[in-house]
Design a protein around this motif. Sequence first.
Motif, PDB file in Angstrom:
ATOM      1  N   GLU A 543      18.447  24.393  47.281  1.00 34.95           N
ATOM      2  CA  GLU A 543      18.350  25.456  48.271  1.00 34.95           C
ATOM      3  C   GLU A 543      19.298  26.611  48.001  1.00 34.95           C
ATOM      4  N   THR A 544      20.445  26.321  47.391  1.00 33.69           N
ATOM      5  CA  THR A 544      21.442  27.369  47.146  1.00 33.69           C
ATOM      6  C   THR A 544      22.202  27.049  45.866  1.00 33.69           C
ATOM      7  N   GLN A 545      22.531  28.094  45.140  1.00 33.36           N
ATOM      8  CA  GLN A 545      23.388  27.937  43.960  1.00 33.36           C
ATOM      9  C   GLN A 545      24.185  29.211  43.750  1.00 33.36           C
ATOM     10  N   ARG A 546      25.487  29.040  43.492  1.00 36.31           N
ATOM     11  CA  ARG A 546      26.371  30.141  43.132  1.00 36.31           C
ATOM     12  C   ARG A 546      27.154  29.736  41.894  1.00 36.31           C
ATOM     13  N   TYR A 547      27.287  30.625  40.944  1.00 32.92           N
ATOM     14  CA  TYR A 547      28.144  30.361  39.799  1.00 32.92           C
ATOM     15  C   TYR A 547      28.689  31.690  39.284  1.00 32.92           C
ATOM     16  N   SER A 548      29.870  31.636  38.727  1.00 34.07           N
ATOM     17  CA  SER A 548      30.477  32.859  38.195  1.00 34.07           C
ATOM     18  C   SER A 548      31.493  32.509  37.123  1.00 34.07           C
ATOM     19  N   VAL A 549      31.719  33.456  36.243  1.00 35.98           N
ATOM     20  CA  VAL A 549      32.740  33.382  35.205  1.00 35.98           C
ATOM     21  C   VAL A 549      33.501  34.703  35.245  1.00 35.98           C
ATOM     22  N   GLY A 550      34.806  34.626  35.257  1.00 36.04           N
ATOM     23  CA  GLY A 550      35.578  35.861  35.331  1.00 36.04           C
ATOM     24  C   GLY A 550      37.037  35.634  35.020  1.00 36.04           C
ATOM     25  N   GLY A 551      37.833  36.595  35.387  1.00 40.72           N
ATOM     26  CA  GLY A 551      39.264  36.508  35.152  1.00 40.72           C
ATOM     27  C   GLY A 551      39.999  37.510  36.008  1.00 40.72           C
ATOM     28  N   GLU A 552      41.322  37.382  36.026  1.00 38.48           N
ATOM     29  CA  GLU A 552      42.133  38.297  36.825  1.00 38.48           C
ATOM     30  C   GLU A 552      43.456  38.555  36.137  1.00 38.48           C
ATOM     31  N   VAL A 553      44.046  39.679  36.492  1.00 37.33           N
ATOM     32  CA  VAL A 553      45.335  40.098  35.946  1.00 37.33           C
ATOM     33  C   VAL A 553      46.241  40.475  37.112  1.00 37.33           C
ATOM     34  N   GLU A 554      47.461  39.947  37.100  1.00 34.47           N
ATOM     35  CA  GLU A 554      48.459  40.310  38.112  1.00 34.47           C
ATOM     36  C   GLU A 554      49.622  41.004  37.412  1.00 34.47           C
ATOM     37  N   PHE A 555      49.995  42.165  37.934  1.00 34.45           N
ATOM     38  CA  PHE A 555      51.045  42.966  37.320  1.00 34.45           C
ATOM     39  C   PHE A 555      52.376  42.728  38.036  1.00 34.45           C
ATOM     40  N   ARG A 556      53.451  43.002  37.325  1.00 34.04           N
ATOM     41  CA  ARG A 556      54.779  42.816  37.923  1.00 34.04           C
ATOM     42  C   ARG A 556      55.022  43.777  39.078  1.00 34.04           C
ATOM     43  N   SER A 557      54.272  44.837  39.133  1.00 42.83           N
ATOM     44  CA  SER A 557      54.395  45.790  40.239  1.00 42.83           C
ATOM     45  C   SER A 557      53.846  45.229  41.544  1.00 42.83           C
ATOM     46  N   GLY A 558      53.088  44.132  41.466  1.00 35.79           N
ATOM     47  CA  GLY A 558      52.445  43.574  42.647  1.00 35.79           C
ATOM     48  C   GLY A 558      50.966  43.880  42.721  1.00 35.79           C
ATOM     49  N   ALA A 559      50.467  44.752  41.846  1.00 35.57           N
ATOM     50  CA  ALA A 559      49.049  45.078  41.822  1.00 35.57           C
ATOM     51  C   ALA A 559      48.259  43.947  41.165  1.00 35.57           C
ATOM     52  N   GLN A 560      46.979  43.829  41.525  1.00 34.60           N
ATOM     53  CA  GLN A 560      46.095  42.826  40.961  1.00 34.60           C
ATOM     54  C   GLN A 560      44.721  43.425  40.725  1.00 34.60           C
ATOM     55  N   ILE A 561      43.990  42.844  39.764  1.00 33.91           N
ATOM     56  CA  ILE A 561      42.600  43.218  39.546  1.00 33.91           C
ATOM     57  C   ILE A 561      41.852  41.986  39.070  1.00 33.91           C
ATOM     58  N   SER A 562      40.628  41.825  39.565  1.00 29.84           N
ATOM     59  CA  SER A 562      39.824  40.658  39.222  1.00 29.84           C
ATOM     60  C   SER A 562      38.385  41.095  39.017  1.00 29.84           C
ATOM     61  N   LEU A 563      37.723  40.515  38.010  1.00 28.44           N
ATOM     62  CA  LEU A 563      36.340  40.841  37.707  1.00 28.44           C
ATOM     63  C   LEU A 563      35.606  39.566  37.336  1.00 28.44           C
ATOM     64  N   SER A 564      34.416  39.383  37.900  1.00 32.46           N
ATOM     65  CA  SER A 564      33.608  38.213  37.559  1.00 32.46           C
ATOM     66  C   SER A 564      32.139  38.588  37.602  1.00 32.46           C
ATOM     67  N   ALA A 565      31.336  37.795  36.909  1.00 35.13           N
ATOM     68  CA  ALA A 565      29.892  37.975  36.888  1.00 35.13           C
ATOM     69  C   ALA A 565      29.239  36.614  37.017  1.00 35.13           C
ATOM     70  N   GLY A 566      28.090  36.580  37.651  1.00 33.68           N
ATOM     71  CA  GLY A 566      27.452  35.288  37.832  1.00 33.68           C
ATOM     72  C   GLY A 566      26.084  35.420  38.461  1.00 33.68           C
ATOM     73  N   GLY A 567      25.637  34.304  39.029  1.00 31.68           N
ATOM     74  CA  GLY A 567      24.298  34.264  39.577  1.00 31.68           C
ATOM     75  C   GLY A 567      24.256  33.703  40.973  1.00 31.68           C
ATOM     76  N   ARG A 568      23.140  34.003  41.654  1.00 31.00           N
ATOM     77  CA  ARG A 568      22.905  33.518  43.006  1.00 31.00           C
ATOM     78  C   ARG A 568      21.434  33.128  43.096  1.00 31.00           C
ATOM     79  N   TYR A 569      21.211  31.867  43.458  1.00 35.39           N
ATOM     80  CA  TYR A 569      19.846  31.372  43.621  1.00 35.39           C
ATOM     81  C   TYR A 569      19.659  30.902  45.053  1.00 35.39           C
ATOM     82  N   GLU A 570      18.528  31.261  45.664  1.00 34.61           N
ATOM     83  CA  GLU A 570      18.178  30.790  46.998  1.00 34.61           C
ATOM     84  C   GLU A 570      16.746  30.262  46.975  1.00 34.61           C
TER      85      GLU A 570
END
Length: 737
Positions: A543-570
């Motif tokens: 009935e439902t499926q979610r999957y993703s692959v991604g990564g994130e980077v955290e900087f010493r300044s306190g900033a963060q960024i994250s990116l992922s890609a994946g699929g959604r099935y219903e």
Amino acid sequence: MPRHHLLRGALALVALLAAHEGARAAQGVRDDRPSLTAKRLAEAPIIDGDVLGEELWLDVDFGTGFQQVEPFEGQPASERTEVRIAFDDANLYLAVICFDRDASSLAISDSRRDAMLQNEDSFRVVLDTYGDRQNGFVFGTNIAGIQYDGQFTNQGRGGGSSRGGGSGGGANLDWDTSWTVRTSSGDFGWSAEMAIPFRSLRYGSDRAVWGLNFERNIRRKNETAFWAHLGRQHDVFRVSEAGHLVGVEPPRQRNLQLTPYVLSTGRENVDGSADDSEVGMDLKYSVTPSLTLDVTVNTDFAQVEADDQQINLDRFSLFFPEKRPFFLENSGLFRVGGRSSFRGGTELFFSRRIGLSGGVPVPILGGARLSGRAGGFNVGFLNMQTDDLGDIHGNNFTVARVGREYRNRSRAGVLVVNREGTGSLAPDGDYNRTFAVDGQIGIGQFTDVSGWAARTETPGLTGRDHGFGLDGGYSSPFWRWRLGYAEVGEDFNPEVGFLSRSGYRQFNGYARRRFRPAGEGRVKEFGPRVFYDGFWNFDGYQETQRYSVGGEVEFRSGAQISLSAGGRYEGLLEPFTLAGIVHVPAGEYDDHGFFLFGNTNRGRAVSLFVRVQGGGFFGGDQLVLDPWLSIRLGDYLTSELSWSYNDIDLPMGAFKTHLGSLRVTYAFSTSLLLQALIQYNDLTHSVNTNVRFSWLNEANRGLFVVYNEISEFGVLGLDTPDRSLAVKFNRTFDVFR
């Protein structure tokens, strides 16, 4: 799943934990945690924050030697911290000196009680007063001298720790108690003194060794340091690795607190206007230092902040956390079930089912709760009675919980929940019951396995009335993964719980790897992650499926960024209406997309968080933009502006949604606050306004003036807005003080 099978399962789990405990004891456990000795005082200190100016603190043992967990794990803290603990027959006293060689750069960001302390120079202490290495209390403050307090269970796992998160296990910061804190600052840095009455704590034997840890944040360096060192994958609630507090001799005290309230309300809407007034009472009695009886009569929560609105773009139930004060103390004790990563959550007891029906408040005539510890067991008993409201009949709610902790983060428990219809409007045989067992086993330092099993009884529902879940995880400084399986039958019906969906088998998991570059470059940490979540019905249809692959980077300044890609099935076996606008037919929808989020340094006066999601959605396209802006002026004005935009384009139709929120707090002082929450929702054609003025005395009680308005626009805007004004005053009286 008959009840005797659940009982056998509970006994087997307890036996397994007991065997595990015995093996651990036989092997011997190395304990190199730091220790601090509390001193009995002949006279009480003056609580003014001036630790350096009070000679009695000079003869008290102090803890120091803090180690960083951020940004350079394992290194000594860059600034010295000294903490002293003392006591007398009434209070536990704590004095901390946070030395700082650049005192002019100390950061203050918020004066609200329980404000998040991670974004400013701050200090927190955790007390494991039972010595069970899993549960306890947290107290903290910043340079402005705010009161930050809360309870935590299961080392803070299973619930959000942010203010407003409400109950639901884990760290519950909406719990408030009576205590005093004052701060002082100067060229040396800053210092604080706390006086925590023993009557505000729950504890075991008179001379037990308590778990203890301290956390200091130095904002300009994005530095977090602990007295008892923890790995960077943990927070201060990880009391299984806390240090020791010895020498405390808490009294065998009598404690009886009465908290009466008076309330006056006025309301105006399209049906006319009405005025009303009420009185009520809360009572708190310490049966023992570790077991507390709470009684409430004619309960009312007019002072509670309004819920944050949500837009439901799916076919499953939304979750709104508990915020009402009476239900918050020891709320984690009653939590059984599992909250999954994608709305497959099951909570077998959810207190928002009491006194609320479809979002409409139902009068609570009264109730009682007995909670705490007795004979080495955690015990909880709750009984509440609601009144009739129109065609909604009254109900009696009973919840009973017994559990026990074992060494190395292990535990076991049993839960029973019963709802019984009352009054002349209730039909015969109107009841619902839930029976459950749960437990957890800690393996080594990084691994744990937990599970729960339950069944329900509802007239007319027989068959698959069971539910259970099992999951295990590993969390080290470098790796974090978790795998889980859950099963919920079509007839499983915990009416006094939260169940977003039923009739499924679920498998989910995630894995994350963390890398930390050597040196002092801009990047503090980065790493990949994978995620999967899938649901099948009992016929094997997905009935439902979610999957993703991604990564994130955290900087010493306190900033963060994250990116992922994946699929959604219903896989829809039945059609449904999306957001009440577009009819989505039955069928299979296999889509793909991306997810991006990032934030600037949240410790700065101006910070920004942005979430972007795009890709396929039920055979069409979806674009989600969620910006969130925070602006602070000193420690007196905080504001948060958020906007959620959805652009949905499906073969069946297209629409856009907007949900905006502005939250502003002006702190005249730490006890005198003006707060406003304005929410705009174009799906409901409304603007909701909640303005609260509070003049607090202790334990978040005092004078409250609350104004609510729901204004409709568009075609509906011709109607008279729904307005209400409530004035409430409550105060606690200590009978034996």
